[in-house]
Structure formats: structure tokens, C-alpha cells
Design an enzyme around this catalytic site. Structure first.
Site, short mmCIF file in Angstrom:
data_model
loop_
_atom_site.label_atom_id
_atom_site.label_comp_id
_atom_site.label_asym_id
_atom_site.label_seq_id
_atom_site.Cartn_x
_atom_site.Cartn_y
_atom_site.Cartn_z
N GLY A 3 -12.97 11.05 8.04
CA GLY A 3 -12.86 9.61 7.79
C GLY A 3 -13.16 8.78 9.02
O GLY A 3 -12.59 7.70 9.22
N ASP A 29 -17.58 12.03 8.07
CA ASP A 29 -17.22 11.07 7.02
C ASP A 29 -18.18 11.30 5.87
O ASP A 29 -19.22 11.96 6.04
CB ASP A 29 -17.30 9.62 7.52
CG ASP A 29 -16.32 8.71 6.77
OD1 ASP A 29 -16.30 8.77 5.52
OD2 ASP A 29 -15.59 7.96 7.42
N ILE A 30 -17.85 10.71 4.73
CA ILE A 30 -18.74 10.87 3.58
C ILE A 30 -19.94 9.93 3.72
O ILE A 30 -21.03 10.22 3.25
CB ILE A 30 -17.95 10.66 2.27
CG1 ILE A 30 -18.75 11.09 1.06
CG2 ILE A 30 -17.45 9.24 2.11
CD1 ILE A 30 -17.93 11.24 -0.20
N ASP A 46 -17.46 15.46 2.79
CA ASP A 46 -16.54 14.99 1.76
C ASP A 46 -15.35 15.93 1.84
O ASP A 46 -15.50 17.14 1.63
CB ASP A 46 -17.25 15.09 0.39
CG ASP A 46 -16.36 14.63 -0.76
OD1 ASP A 46 -15.12 14.63 -0.59
OD2 ASP A 46 -16.92 14.29 -1.81
N TYR A 136 -1.99 5.48 -3.83
CA TYR A 136 -2.02 5.70 -2.38
C TYR A 136 -0.66 6.19 -1.87
O TYR A 136 -0.56 7.21 -1.18
CB TYR A 136 -2.41 4.37 -1.71
CG TYR A 136 -2.45 4.36 -0.21
CD1 TYR A 136 -3.22 5.28 0.50
CD2 TYR A 136 -1.75 3.39 0.50
CE1 TYR A 136 -3.27 5.23 1.89
CE2 TYR A 136 -1.82 3.33 1.88
CZ TYR A 136 -2.57 4.24 2.57
OH TYR A 136 -2.62 4.18 3.93
N LYS A 140 0.23 9.90 -0.48
CA LYS A 140 0.65 10.04 0.92
C LYS A 140 2.07 10.61 1.02
O LYS A 140 2.38 11.40 1.91
CB LYS A 140 0.56 8.69 1.65
CG LYS A 140 -0.85 8.29 2.03
CD LYS A 140 -1.39 9.20 3.14
CE LYS A 140 -2.72 8.75 3.68
NZ LYS A 140 -3.24 9.64 4.73
N1 SER Z 1 -2.65 -0.81 5.36
C1 SER Z 1 -2.29 -0.01 4.23
C2 SER Z 1 -2.62 -0.68 2.95
O1 SER Z 1 -2.50 -1.89 2.90
C3 SER Z 1 -0.81 0.33 4.26
O2 SER Z 1 -0.63 1.46 5.02
O3 SER Z 1 -2.96 -0.04 2.01
#
Ligand code: SER
Length: 306
Positions: A3, A29-30, A46, A136, A140
Site C-alpha cells: 500500500g 501497491d496495486i 495485490d 473497515y 481491522k
Molecule cells: N482515517 C480513517 C478513516 O477515516 C480512520 O482511521 O477511515
């Protein structure tokens, strides 16, 4: 580094240059690698491609991995399947390959997005009720568990920080919820008005990029025996709302005007803490932040105007 073309990658490379020679760094990175200096070896990767990842680790004799490839909160809500694939399977690939091939150390950032609306809103400690509601955050949060898993199962030295909103004038952010802060300062520096997609009073934890990078390396270099957590360390330098940021910007750009038109990102912001308890990082690896909000704005505006 995976990334490498994202918001953190370019800045982390500057920090890594203090410690390693550019010849020793492989960036991947991709896409977007053309933006990165040719001093580094560049490979299109990837992170969902396990075989290629393993091949690179073997052929390049990779000792350390900084796994930055990720789909952030706002983009993740537009495409949850992609976010799951990249964040979950990509991260698992990095952990499994590192464990199998004996990589010395792995750094994987986490996020304030691991917290959900039930978590304590202010001074939120690391171990708080985390029922993240974005893809996300879910990916995570699970990645933090996977890091602990590979640490215990394979003795993989893997470390991570929950980054708050990161502000930089060098690299644009990549579709997160906290991106407004960077955008607002860019508009102010150019003498333009700004329309904010969060409400005026939506407070979130934030940090200036140089502080985030210094602390990334502080954690990376800390003795393993001092670390009580793997990927969960909370860090943040300060918290502010869009209204408070606009007010602080007006010290430098008095005529700056902001309108508020909240969109779906407001709900994401509301599900995150307003401020974090960062004391575990202070204790275990010496977390500290140098920049105040005012110093950050001054530095960003003067650099953007240059
Ligand atoms: N900066 C990130 C976001 O807004 C939060 O870790 O998704």
C-alpha cells in the site's frame, strides 16, 4: 511496504530513509507506484495474491513488512466486499506468509474505526466494548485478533497502532471519514470556502502525520518484551470538531468560511470515540506527540502556500 502509494506510504518512506538505505526498501501497491521515487525497487502487488506475496518475500529476502494496503472507512462502505477482501484476506496473507517464511517483524496499522457506538466516547481505553459498524472497523478489529493469534501461534513479532485521523499536506487521504480535516485546511490555504460533510460538532481524535510516523518507528523499535499489546495501541495528539478546526484555521486565514452538509459519513463519525486513552503506548514504548493543533495548521498552511 504494501500500500505504498497511499496516504501513509509516502510519509513512512521518508521516516524509513532515516533508518534504511533506499536500496534496501521494496515498495509495492496495486497501482500508483509511478508517484513514488525510482530510488526504490517497485513491485505491483495485490495483497490478495498470496503466491506473489510469498514469492516477493522469498526472492527479496524481506526482513520487515510494513503492511499499509487497506480500504478505509468511507470507501469501504461503498464497496464492503472489496474492503473485506483487501483488509481481511490481504492482512491474513501477510501474517500467514510472514509466519511461514520467518519475517523478523511486521507492522500493521489499525484504526479508531475498531470502536463502535457503545464504546466509551471520551478517553476511551484500548480494551473497551468494540462493536464496529463499518466494514473497515470490522476488518481491522479482526486483524488485531489475527495479529495476536500469529504472535502466540508462530511467535511472529507483529505490532500495530490504531491511527486516529491523520493530517498531511503531502499525500492526499484515501477515502476515510476523517479526510475532511485535510481538505478543509487545503481549501483555507487556497483562499477557498469549504463545505464539510460532517456536522460542525463531530469531534474525532486526530494527529499530524510527522507525529504519527515518528511514533510508528518508536513502536517498531521498542523491545518486544515491553509490549503488552500487539495491534491495539491507541494514539492521538488531540481531538477537534470541524467547527473547532475552522475556528483554529481563522487565526491564519481570517476570512475562511465553512458550510455544513452532513452525508453518510456523519453516522460513521458518530460511531467512533471523541478522544482516546493513549497511556498504554506511553508506558510500553514511549508514545508522545509534538504538534499542537495550532502548530499543525501553521505548518500545513505555510507548506501548502509554498
Ligand atoms: N482515517 C480513517 C478513516 O477515516 C480512520 O482511521 O477511515
Amino acid at each position: 511496504m504494501t500500500g505504498s502509494a497511499g496516504q501513509v506510504g509516502g510519509e513512512l518512506l521518508l521516516e524509513l530513509e532515516k533508518k534504511f538505505s533506499s536500496n534496501d526498501i521494496v515498495v509495492s501497491d496495486i497501482n500508483g507506484l509511478d508517484k513514488i521515487s525510482d530510488d526504490y525497487e517497485k513491485i505491483i502487488l495485490d495483497v490478495r495474491n498470496y503466491d506473489l506475496l510469498k514469492q516477493i518475500i522469498k526472492e527479496k529476502d524481506i526482513k520487515y513488512i510494513f503492511h499499509l494496503a487497506s480500504i478505509l472507512s468511507a470507501k469501504g462502505e461503498e464497496n464492503p466486499k472489496l474492503a473485506f477482501d483487501v483488509n481481511m484476506n490481504g492482512t491474513h496473507n501477510v501474517l500467514a506468509a510472514s509466519a511461514e517464511l520467518g519475517v523478523d517483524k511486521v507492522f500493521i496499522p489499525s484504526t479508531i474505526g475498531v470502536f463502535g457506538p457503545e464504546a466509551q466516547k471520551d478517553n476511551t481505553p484500548i480494551l473497551n466494548s468494540s462493536r464496529p459498524r463499518t466494514m473497515y472497523g470490522i476488518s481491522k478489529f479482526t486483524a488485531e485478533y489475527l495479529m495476536q493469534y500469529y504472535f502466540e501461534r508462530s511467535h511472529l513479532d507483529v505490532r500495530g497502532i490504531r491511527y486516529p485521523g491523520l493530517l498531511s499536506y503531502k499525500t492526499p487521504p484515501t477515502a476515510g471519514t476523517t479526510d475532511y480535516a485535510v481538505d478543509m485546511i487545503i481549501h483555507a490555504a487556497r483562499g477557498m470556502d469549504y463545505t464539510c460533510y460532517l456536522k460542525e460538532d463531530a469531534v474525532l481524535p486526530m494527529m499530524y502525520m510527522p507525529d504519527a510516523m515518528e511514533n510508528t518507528m518508536r513502536l517498531f523499535d521498542a523491545p518486544l518484551k515491553n509490549l503488552r499489546y500487539r495491534g491495539e495501541y491507541n494514539i492521538s495528539a488531540f481531538s477537534f470538531s470541524p467547527g473547532e478546526l475552522a475556528e483554529a484555521i481563522r487565526e491564519f486565514v481570517p476570512a475562511f468560511k465553512v458550510k455544513y452538509k452532513p452525508d453518510s459519513r456523519q453516522k460513521i463519525a458518530e460511531s467512533w470515540p471523541r478522544s482516546l486513552d493513549c497511556s498504554d503506548g506511553v508506558k510500553d514504548w514511549g508514545f508522545k506527540a509534538r504538534f499542537t493543533i495550532r502548530e499543525m495548521i501553521r505548518d500545513m498552511i505555510s507548506n501548502l502556500q509554498k
